[in-house]
Design an enzyme around this catalytic site. Structure first.
Site, PDB file in Angstrom:
ATOM      1  N   ASP A   1       5.165 -13.460  12.561  1.00 41.23           N
ATOM      2  CA  ASP A   1       5.296 -13.032  11.161  1.00 41.23           C
ATOM      3  C   ASP A   1       5.649 -14.248  10.305  1.00 41.23           C
ATOM      4  O   ASP A   1       6.736 -14.818  10.423  1.00 41.23           O
ATOM      5  CB  ASP A   1       6.386 -11.960  11.045  1.00 41.23           C
TER       6      ASP A   1
ATOM      7  N   ASP B   1       8.872 -13.924   8.070  1.00 38.56           N
ATOM      8  CA  ASP B   1      10.111 -13.986   8.858  1.00 38.56           C
ATOM      9  C   ASP B   1      10.368 -15.404   9.351  1.00 38.56           C
ATOM     10  O   ASP B   1      11.502 -15.878   9.348  1.00 38.56           O
ATOM     11  CB  ASP B   1      10.031 -13.034  10.058  1.00 38.56           C
TER      12      ASP B   1
ATOM     13  N   THR C   1      -1.044   7.555  -0.596  1.00 35.49           N
ATOM     14  CA  THR C   1      -2.360   7.470  -1.266  1.00 35.49           C
ATOM     15  C   THR C   1      -3.216   6.328  -0.703  1.00 35.49           C
ATOM     16  O   THR C   1      -4.424   6.282  -0.939  1.00 35.49           O
ATOM     17  CB  THR C   1      -2.183   7.211  -2.774  1.00 35.49           C
TER      18      THR C   1
ATOM     19  N   ARG D   1       0.849  -1.201   0.000  1.00 35.19           N
ATOM     20  CA  ARG D   1       0.000   0.000   0.000  1.00 35.19           C
ATOM     21  C   ARG D   1       0.875   1.238   0.000  1.00 35.19           C
ATOM     22  O   ARG D   1       1.744   1.369   0.856  1.00 35.19           O
ATOM     23  CB  ARG D   1      -0.858   0.026   1.272  1.00 35.19           C
TER      24      ARG D   1
END
Ligand code: URA
Length: 209
Positions: free
Chosen positions: A200, A203, A108, A104
């Site tokens: 994660d 990871d 914006t 992302r």
């Protein structure tokens, strides 16, 4: 409305427990994710169409069944989705594999595709989008939009673990997409981690921090 399937096979649940455990190291984590992906592929392909085939056994001629050759495409979302591809290919070796990488834009808030490479005939394929963790739903949502924009007609989403928040986002924006999960967890924390989750996924798969 898209359906949500939690694939609560005992082998999947057993292996997920060790995947979640923070004491599980990179090598074992990777192997377990690979195994769970294979088991999930077994469940997700349950409804593949068959066609009759006449064969001769050593004893008699008989009509048996073979896969009708439905075209499948796997689309892992980079980077953690990669950890589930090989396990799935063990059961569906003829599947084509596309890749989607997006983030992302912080200003914006629009999704930016930094990498996308797909089989040329995605409109004819049954696509399985793969992302181990469905947290806020942002990446999977954007990836599915990207595929639809390019003509994909038939998409399913497969995740190891999801938060209810992410499931709701996909159900709302993509009611045509069925979701297959190893587990549906409790919630997201304030940093966007799934609780209890596994940390994660990228990871832990790749040994980074
Ligand atoms: N992505 C992860 O890898 N883990 C989470 O808990 C949430 C998003």
């Amino acid at each position: 409305m898209g359906q949500v399937f939690v694939l609560d096979h005992p082998l999947i649940q057993h292996k997920l427990t060790y995947i979640r455990d923070k004491h599980t190291g990179t090598k074992e984590f990777r192997e377990l994710v690979d195994e769970v992906a294979m088991l999930m592929a077994f469940e997700i392909t349950r409804n593949l169409p068959l066609q009759p085939k006449t064969i001769e056994t050593p004893v008699v001629e008989t009509e048996s069944s073979v896969l009708a050759g439905k075209k499948i495409g796997l689309v892992p979302i980079l980077r953690a989705g990669l950890g589930m591809v090989d396990g799935m290919l063990k059961l569906i070796p003829a599947a084509k594999v596309g890749h989607v990488g997006l983030y992302r834009d912080p200003k914006t808030l629009q999704p930016v595709e930094y990498y996308i490479k797909l089989p040329s005939d995605i409109e004819e394929r049954e696509l399985i989008v793969i992302d181990p963790m469905l947290a806020t739903g942002g990446s999977a949502n954007d990836a599915i939009h990207s595929l639809k924009k390019r003509g994909a007609q038939n998409i399913r989403l497969m995740c190891l673990i999801a938060a209810p928040e992410g499931v709701e986002v996909i159900k709302k924006d993509h009611p045509d997409v069925d979701i297959y999960l190893g587990a549906l967890d409790e919630k997201l924390d304030e940093k966007g981690y799934i609780i209890p989750g596994l940390g994660d996924a990228g990871d832990r798969l790749f040994g980074t921090k």
